[in-house]
Design a protein around this motif. Sequence first.
Motif, PDB file in Angstrom:
ATOM      1  N   PHE A 189      -4.450  -4.281   8.277  1.00 18.56           N
ATOM      2  CA  PHE A 189      -3.420  -3.245   8.361  1.00 18.56           C
ATOM      3  C   PHE A 189      -2.241  -3.599   7.449  1.00 18.56           C
ATOM      4  CE2 PHE A 189       0.520  -1.683  10.314  1.00 18.56           C
ATOM      5  CZ  PHE A 189       0.263  -0.319  10.366  1.00 18.56           C
ATOM      6  N   ILE A 190      -1.788  -4.844   7.511  1.00 15.16           N
ATOM      7  CA  ILE A 190      -0.648  -5.282   6.696  1.00 15.16           C
ATOM      8  C   ILE A 190      -1.011  -5.287   5.210  1.00 15.16           C
ATOM      9  CG2 ILE A 190       0.861  -7.254   6.202  1.00 15.16           C
ATOM     10  CD1 ILE A 190       0.803  -7.811   9.270  1.00 15.16           C
ATOM     11  N   TYR A 191      -2.213  -5.736   4.871  1.00 15.99           N
ATOM     12  CA  TYR A 191      -2.637  -5.726   3.467  1.00 15.99           C
ATOM     13  C   TYR A 191      -2.754  -4.294   2.948  1.00 15.99           C
ATOM     14  CZ  TYR A 191      -3.982 -10.573   4.538  1.00 15.99           C
ATOM     15  OH  TYR A 191      -3.997 -11.878   4.931  1.00 15.99           O
ATOM     16  N   ARG A 192      -3.263  -3.404   3.780  1.00 12.39           N
ATOM     17  CA  ARG A 192      -3.383  -1.995   3.377  1.00 12.39           C
ATOM     18  C   ARG A 192      -1.993  -1.392   3.163  1.00 12.39           C
ATOM     19  NH1 ARG A 192      -3.507   2.937   6.180  1.00 12.39           N
ATOM     20  NH2 ARG A 192      -4.479   4.562   4.934  1.00 12.39           N
ATOM     21  N   GLU A 193      -1.065  -1.747   4.022  1.00  5.84           N
ATOM     22  CA  GLU A 193       0.306  -1.234   3.864  1.00  5.84           C
ATOM     23  C   GLU A 193       0.853  -1.643   2.504  1.00  5.84           C
ATOM     24  OE1 GLU A 193       4.863  -1.693   5.335  1.00  5.84           O
ATOM     25  OE2 GLU A 193       3.444  -3.352   5.529  1.00  5.84           O
ATOM     26  N   ALA A 194       0.672  -2.908   2.113  1.00 12.69           N
ATOM     27  CA  ALA A 194       1.149  -3.379   0.810  1.00 12.69           C
ATOM     28  C   ALA A 194       0.466  -2.622  -0.320  1.00 12.69           C
ATOM     29  CB  ALA A 194       0.898  -4.882   0.669  1.00 12.69           C
ATOM     30  N   ARG A 195      -0.809  -2.360  -0.171  1.00 10.76           N
ATOM     31  CA  ARG A 195      -1.555  -1.625  -1.206  1.00 10.76           C
ATOM     32  C   ARG A 195      -1.033  -0.197  -1.344  1.00 10.76           C
ATOM     33  NH1 ARG A 195      -3.443  -1.584  -5.903  1.00 10.76           N
ATOM     34  NH2 ARG A 195      -5.304  -0.379  -6.238  1.00 10.76           N
ATOM     35  N   LEU A 196      -0.711   0.445  -0.233  1.00 11.09           N
ATOM     36  CA  LEU A 196      -0.145   1.800  -0.295  1.00 11.09           C
ATOM     37  C   LEU A 196       1.170   1.799  -1.064  1.00 11.09           C
ATOM     38  CD1 LEU A 196      -0.879   3.108   3.321  1.00 11.09           C
ATOM     39  CD2 LEU A 196      -2.022   3.792   1.185  1.00 11.09           C
ATOM     40  N   LEU A 197       1.999   0.785  -0.840  1.00 12.97           N
ATOM     41  CA  LEU A 197       3.264   0.704  -1.574  1.00 12.97           C
ATOM     42  C   LEU A 197       3.025   0.488  -3.070  1.00 12.97           C
ATOM     43  CD1 LEU A 197       5.389  -1.445   0.894  1.00 12.97           C
ATOM     44  CD2 LEU A 197       5.594   1.011   0.449  1.00 12.97           C
ATOM     45  N   ASP A 198       2.077  -0.377  -3.414  1.00  9.18           N
ATOM     46  CA  ASP A 198       1.806  -0.676  -4.821  1.00  9.18           C
ATOM     47  C   ASP A 198       1.200   0.501  -5.568  1.00  9.18           C
ATOM     48  OD1 ASP A 198       2.780  -3.243  -4.561  1.00  9.18           O
ATOM     49  OD2 ASP A 198       0.791  -4.149  -4.295  1.00  9.18           O
ATOM     50  N   THR A 199       0.534   1.394  -4.860  1.00  3.87           N
ATOM     51  CA  THR A 199      -0.117   2.534  -5.508  1.00  3.87           C
ATOM     52  C   THR A 199       0.667   3.825  -5.334  1.00  3.87           C
ATOM     53  OG1 THR A 199      -1.519   2.848  -3.557  1.00  3.87           O
ATOM     54  CG2 THR A 199      -2.436   1.532  -5.377  1.00  3.87           C
ATOM     55  N   TRP A 200       1.909   3.711  -4.907  1.00  4.38           N
ATOM     56  CA  TRP A 200       2.803   4.863  -4.761  1.00  4.38           C
ATOM     57  C   TRP A 200       2.260   5.907  -3.791  1.00  4.38           C
ATOM     58  CZ3 TRP A 200       7.237   6.956  -7.642  1.00  4.38           C
ATOM     59  CH2 TRP A 200       7.981   5.941  -8.237  1.00  4.38           C
ATOM     60  N   LYS A 201       1.574   5.466  -2.772  1.00  8.21           N
ATOM     61  CA  LYS A 201       1.098   6.380  -1.733  1.00  8.21           C
ATOM     62  C   LYS A 201       2.094   6.336  -0.582  1.00  8.21           C
ATOM     63  CE  LYS A 201      -3.633   6.157  -3.227  1.00  8.21           C
ATOM     64  NZ  LYS A 201      -4.983   5.673  -2.973  1.00  8.21           N
ATOM     65  N   PHE A 202       3.331   6.700  -0.919  1.00  6.88           N
ATOM     66  CA  PHE A 202       4.432   6.580   0.028  1.00  6.88           C
ATOM     67  C   PHE A 202       4.269   7.489   1.258  1.00  6.88           C
ATOM     68  CE2 PHE A 202       6.789   5.449  -4.014  1.00  6.88           C
ATOM     69  CZ  PHE A 202       6.724   4.099  -3.784  1.00  6.88           C
ATOM     70  N   TRP A 203       3.683   8.677   1.079  1.00  6.11           N
ATOM     71  CA  TRP A 203       3.507   9.575   2.223  1.00  6.11           C
ATOM     72  C   TRP A 203       2.493   8.994   3.204  1.00  6.11           C
ATOM     73  CZ3 TRP A 203       7.202  12.808   3.027  1.00  6.11           C
ATOM     74  CH2 TRP A 203       7.929  13.302   1.949  1.00  6.11           C
ATOM     75  N   GLU A 204       1.430   8.389   2.684  1.00  3.41           N
ATOM     76  CA  GLU A 204       0.464   7.716   3.563  1.00  3.41           C
ATOM     77  C   GLU A 204       1.117   6.512   4.231  1.00  3.41           C
ATOM     78  OE1 GLU A 204      -3.569   6.929   2.144  1.00  3.41           O
ATOM     79  OE2 GLU A 204      -3.164   8.348   0.518  1.00  3.41           O
ATOM     80  N   TRP A 205       1.925   5.786   3.474  1.00  2.00           N
ATOM     81  CA  TRP A 205       2.636   4.630   4.023  1.00  2.00           C
ATOM     82  C   TRP A 205       3.545   5.066   5.170  1.00  2.00           C
ATOM     83  CZ3 TRP A 205       8.028   3.747   3.727  1.00  2.00           C
ATOM     84  CH2 TRP A 205       8.437   2.489   4.192  1.00  2.00           C
TER      85      TRP A 205
END
Length: 177
Positions: free
Chosen positions: A30-46
């Motif tokens: 979950f935490i790694y996925r959260e970081a990946r969402l931030l790095d890929t500009w998927k802010f709405w999913e984040w």
Amino acid sequence: MLLDRNFNVNTTVLTHASIDETAVRSIEQFIYREARLLDTWKFWEWDKLFTDDGMYWVPHKHNQANPFDHISLFWENRMLRETRIRRVENARNWSQQPQTQTAHLVGNVCIEGLDEDGFLVVSASFQATEWRLDQRQLAGRYTYKLAGNKVDGWKIKLKRVDLVNCNDVFANLEVFV
């Protein structure tokens, strides 16, 4: 919610949490996925990773007890996170031309315990490299209060970002750390 002094930000008064390896692994992912969402500009999913009343907090001083008695770099509820996402993603936002790029490295995930409200407190060390016109390094510790479980999924009640250099003078911190 922003001024609700009853919102529990305490992450130090904890009781033991008995978590099995499968749950630990799901929390790490979950935490790694959260970081990946931030790095890929998927802010709405984040943003959807947060509970409806979840808060994002970046204190401005070391060992800051709460966001009410001292200024914070960020203290954001859903409305403020969404406002920032809309602003950052706006095509006419000159401060994102070129667009900020980030790479988060997250490790040392630790199950800290349960807070008095029953939320699971988890911490992790991080390093974030950020580049726009120049490169900068950010590092510190994430502390999460998580709701949910390994079956139904996790939600963030509180994400606290303690930067190593939290009381430094910063150029714009536009994207989420």
